[in-house]
Design a protein around this motif. Structure first.
Motif, short mmCIF file in Angstrom:
data_model
loop_
_atom_site.label_atom_id
_atom_site.label_comp_id
_atom_site.label_asym_id
_atom_site.label_seq_id
_atom_site.Cartn_x
_atom_site.Cartn_y
_atom_site.Cartn_z
N GLU A 10 13.80 -38.62 -11.07
CA GLU A 10 13.60 -38.27 -9.76
C GLU A 10 13.85 -39.27 -8.75
O GLU A 10 14.32 -38.90 -7.56
CB GLU A 10 12.00 -38.20 -9.73
CG GLU A 10 11.59 -36.86 -10.34
CD GLU A 10 10.15 -36.62 -10.82
OE1 GLU A 10 9.67 -35.64 -10.95
OE2 GLU A 10 9.49 -37.91 -10.58
N GLU A 11 13.87 -40.59 -9.15
CA GLU A 11 14.33 -41.83 -8.28
C GLU A 11 15.85 -41.59 -7.83
O GLU A 11 15.92 -42.06 -6.86
CB GLU A 11 13.97 -42.93 -9.10
CG GLU A 11 12.35 -43.44 -9.14
CD GLU A 11 12.09 -44.77 -9.69
OE1 GLU A 11 12.96 -45.65 -9.74
OE2 GLU A 11 11.06 -44.95 -9.84
N GLY A 45 11.60 -30.99 -3.40
CA GLY A 45 11.55 -31.40 -2.15
C GLY A 45 10.38 -32.36 -1.64
O GLY A 45 10.58 -33.27 -0.53
N ASP A 46 9.04 -32.16 -2.07
CA ASP A 46 8.10 -32.96 -1.99
C ASP A 46 8.25 -34.58 -2.58
O ASP A 46 7.66 -35.52 -1.81
CB ASP A 46 6.89 -32.28 -2.73
CG ASP A 46 6.43 -31.28 -2.11
OD1 ASP A 46 6.55 -30.94 -1.01
OD2 ASP A 46 5.43 -30.35 -2.89
N VAL A 47 9.17 -34.55 -3.57
CA VAL A 47 9.30 -35.97 -3.96
C VAL A 47 10.04 -36.59 -3.05
O VAL A 47 9.78 -37.89 -2.69
CB VAL A 47 10.14 -35.81 -5.24
CG1 VAL A 47 10.73 -37.12 -5.81
CG2 VAL A 47 9.45 -35.31 -6.32
N VAL A 48 10.82 -36.04 -2.39
CA VAL A 48 11.99 -36.83 -1.54
C VAL A 48 11.07 -37.09 -0.34
O VAL A 48 10.99 -38.05 0.35
CB VAL A 48 13.09 -35.90 -0.78
CG1 VAL A 48 13.79 -36.32 0.26
CG2 VAL A 48 14.10 -35.60 -2.10
N THR A 49 10.22 -36.04 0.54
CA THR A 49 9.62 -36.55 1.58
C THR A 49 8.39 -37.32 1.50
O THR A 49 7.96 -38.03 2.15
CB THR A 49 8.96 -35.14 2.16
OG1 THR A 49 8.00 -34.50 1.43
CG2 THR A 49 10.03 -34.21 2.50
N ASP A 50 7.74 -37.34 0.13
CA ASP A 50 6.62 -38.33 -0.16
C ASP A 50 6.94 -39.65 -0.87
O ASP A 50 6.07 -40.47 -1.17
CB ASP A 50 5.63 -37.42 -1.03
CG ASP A 50 5.02 -36.32 -0.27
OD1 ASP A 50 4.86 -36.56 0.87
OD2 ASP A 50 4.59 -35.43 -0.99
N SER A 51 8.38 -39.82 -1.02
CA SER A 51 8.70 -41.04 -1.90
C SER A 51 8.76 -42.29 -1.20
O SER A 51 9.55 -42.27 -0.26
CB SER A 51 10.00 -40.53 -2.72
OG SER A 51 10.40 -41.59 -3.61
#
Length: 66
Positions: A10-11, A45-51
């Motif tokens: 994910e990173e 998508g949430d990972v990208v916006t919240d990361s």
């Protein structure tokens, strides 16, 4: 996903997304299945916006001190 630690893949997706600006291509570059790249990008998508990883990568590229 909020508050959870990201997996290594994910990173890597976040890093690739910053560079490629294309979710499906970033998913493939991060090692996800090419057949499911678009679906995986949508799911992440949430990972990208919240990361915080995304924020750090953008700061590195723009050379902004953290």
């Amino acid at each position: 996903m909020k508050g959870e630690k990201l997996t290594a893949r994910e990173e890597e997706f976040c890093r690739q997304y910053v560079v490629l600006r294309n979710g499906a291509r970033a998913a493939v570059a991060a090692g996800y299945s090419e057949k499911r790249a678009r679906q995986t990008a949508h799911e992440l998508g949430d990972v990208v916006t919240d990361s915080q990883v995304l924020d750090a990568e953008v700061a590195t590229i723009l050379k902004i001190p953290s």
